[in-house]
Design a protein around this motif. Sequence first.
Motif, PDB file in Angstrom:
ATOM      1  N   GLY A   1       0.699  -1.807   0.290  1.00  0.00           N
ATOM      2  CA  GLY A   1      -0.302   0.504  -0.090  1.00  0.00           C
ATOM      3  C   GLY A   1       0.930   1.095   0.122  1.00  0.00           C
TER       4      GLY A   1
ATOM      5  N   ALA B   1      -2.893  -9.251  -8.206  1.00  0.00           N
ATOM      6  CA  ALA B   1      -3.817  -7.950  -7.088  1.00  0.00           C
ATOM      7  C   ALA B   1      -2.562  -7.221  -6.218  1.00  0.00           C
ATOM      8  CB  ALA B   1      -4.768  -9.507  -6.272  1.00  0.00           C
ATOM      9  N   ILE B   2      -2.836  -6.231  -6.990  1.00  0.00           N
ATOM     10  CA  ILE B   2      -2.495  -5.021  -5.769  1.00  0.00           C
ATOM     11  C   ILE B   2      -2.992  -4.716  -4.641  1.00  0.00           C
ATOM     12  CG2 ILE B   2      -0.816  -3.035  -6.761  1.00  0.00           C
ATOM     13  CD1 ILE B   2      -0.487  -3.338  -9.595  1.00  0.00           C
ATOM     14  N   THR B   3      -2.337  -4.285  -3.937  1.00  0.00           N
ATOM     15  CA  THR B   3      -3.168  -3.847  -3.167  1.00  0.00           C
ATOM     16  C   THR B   3      -3.057  -3.011  -2.724  1.00  0.00           C
ATOM     17  OG1 THR B   3      -1.785  -5.548  -0.927  1.00  0.00           O
ATOM     18  CG2 THR B   3      -2.577  -3.787   0.072  1.00  0.00           C
ATOM     19  N   ALA B   4      -3.760  -1.884  -2.425  1.00  0.00           N
ATOM     20  CA  ALA B   4      -4.055  -0.610  -2.756  1.00  0.00           C
ATOM     21  C   ALA B   4      -3.827   0.158  -2.072  1.00  0.00           C
ATOM     22  CB  ALA B   4      -5.739  -0.403  -2.736  1.00  0.00           C
TER      23      ALA B   4
ATOM     24  N   THR C   1      -0.478   4.097  -2.102  1.00  0.00           N
ATOM     25  CA  THR C   1      -0.265   5.523  -2.688  1.00  0.00           C
ATOM     26  C   THR C   1       1.722   4.260  -2.812  1.00  0.00           C
ATOM     27  OG1 THR C   1      -1.670   6.776  -1.833  1.00  0.00           O
ATOM     28  CG2 THR C   1       0.548   7.241  -2.745  1.00  0.00           C
ATOM     29  N   TYR C   2       2.274   4.852  -3.999  1.00  0.00           N
ATOM     30  CA  TYR C   2       3.422   4.744  -3.926  1.00  0.00           C
ATOM     31  C   TYR C   2       4.382   4.959  -4.702  1.00  0.00           C
ATOM     32  CZ  TYR C   2       1.414  -1.046  -3.229  1.00  0.00           C
ATOM     33  OH  TYR C   2       0.376  -1.717  -3.132  1.00  0.00           O
TER      34      TYR C   2
ATOM     35  N   ILE D   1      -5.489  -6.652 -11.247  1.00  0.00           N
ATOM     36  CA  ILE D   1      -6.027  -5.719 -10.457  1.00  0.00           C
ATOM     37  C   ILE D   1      -6.191  -4.963  -9.392  1.00  0.00           C
ATOM     38  CG2 ILE D   1      -7.998  -7.454 -11.124  1.00  0.00           C
ATOM     39  CD1 ILE D   1      -7.938  -8.714  -8.600  1.00  0.00           C
ATOM     40  N   ASN D   2      -6.795  -4.113  -8.979  1.00  0.00           N
ATOM     41  CA  ASN D   2      -6.490  -3.409  -7.532  1.00  0.00           C
ATOM     42  C   ASN D   2      -7.190  -4.478  -6.305  1.00  0.00           C
ATOM     43  OD1 ASN D   2      -5.865  -1.087  -5.900  1.00  0.00           O
ATOM     44  ND2 ASN D   2      -7.578   0.155  -6.418  1.00  0.00           N
ATOM     45  N   TYR D   3      -6.846  -4.305  -5.349  1.00  0.00           N
ATOM     46  CA  TYR D   3      -6.817  -4.920  -4.411  1.00  0.00           C
ATOM     47  C   TYR D   3      -7.248  -4.550  -3.027  1.00  0.00           C
ATOM     48  CZ  TYR D   3      -6.998  -8.948  -0.593  1.00  0.00           C
ATOM     49  OH  TYR D   3      -7.407 -10.028  -0.318  1.00  0.00           O
TER      50      TYR D   3
END
Length: 85
Positions: A43, A62-65, A67-68, A83-85
């Motif tokens: 995240g 699945a990418i953890t929601a 701010t990167y 997908i956004n996870y």
Amino acid sequence: MMNHFYTCFWGRFLCNTLTVFFLFFLSSTFSATYANTVIIGTGSGALSKTSMGTLQAGDTLAITAGTYSGGATFANLHDITIINY
């Protein structure tokens, strides 16, 4: 002496139909592959996925929601869903 069940038309038909169904069931059960979901990221920070690694075609990344702020790098990925996870 032959069993009367197999000598009549319906007996042979039923036996053949069940055999075909059973073989189809076995082949579809043991040859099935299941898609996996791999979750990456915390995240924050930076995100990188530059190889398929444990991913296979049809899998989901699945990418953890979040701010990167460090950005994200993706390379050498194919035939997957992201997908956004």
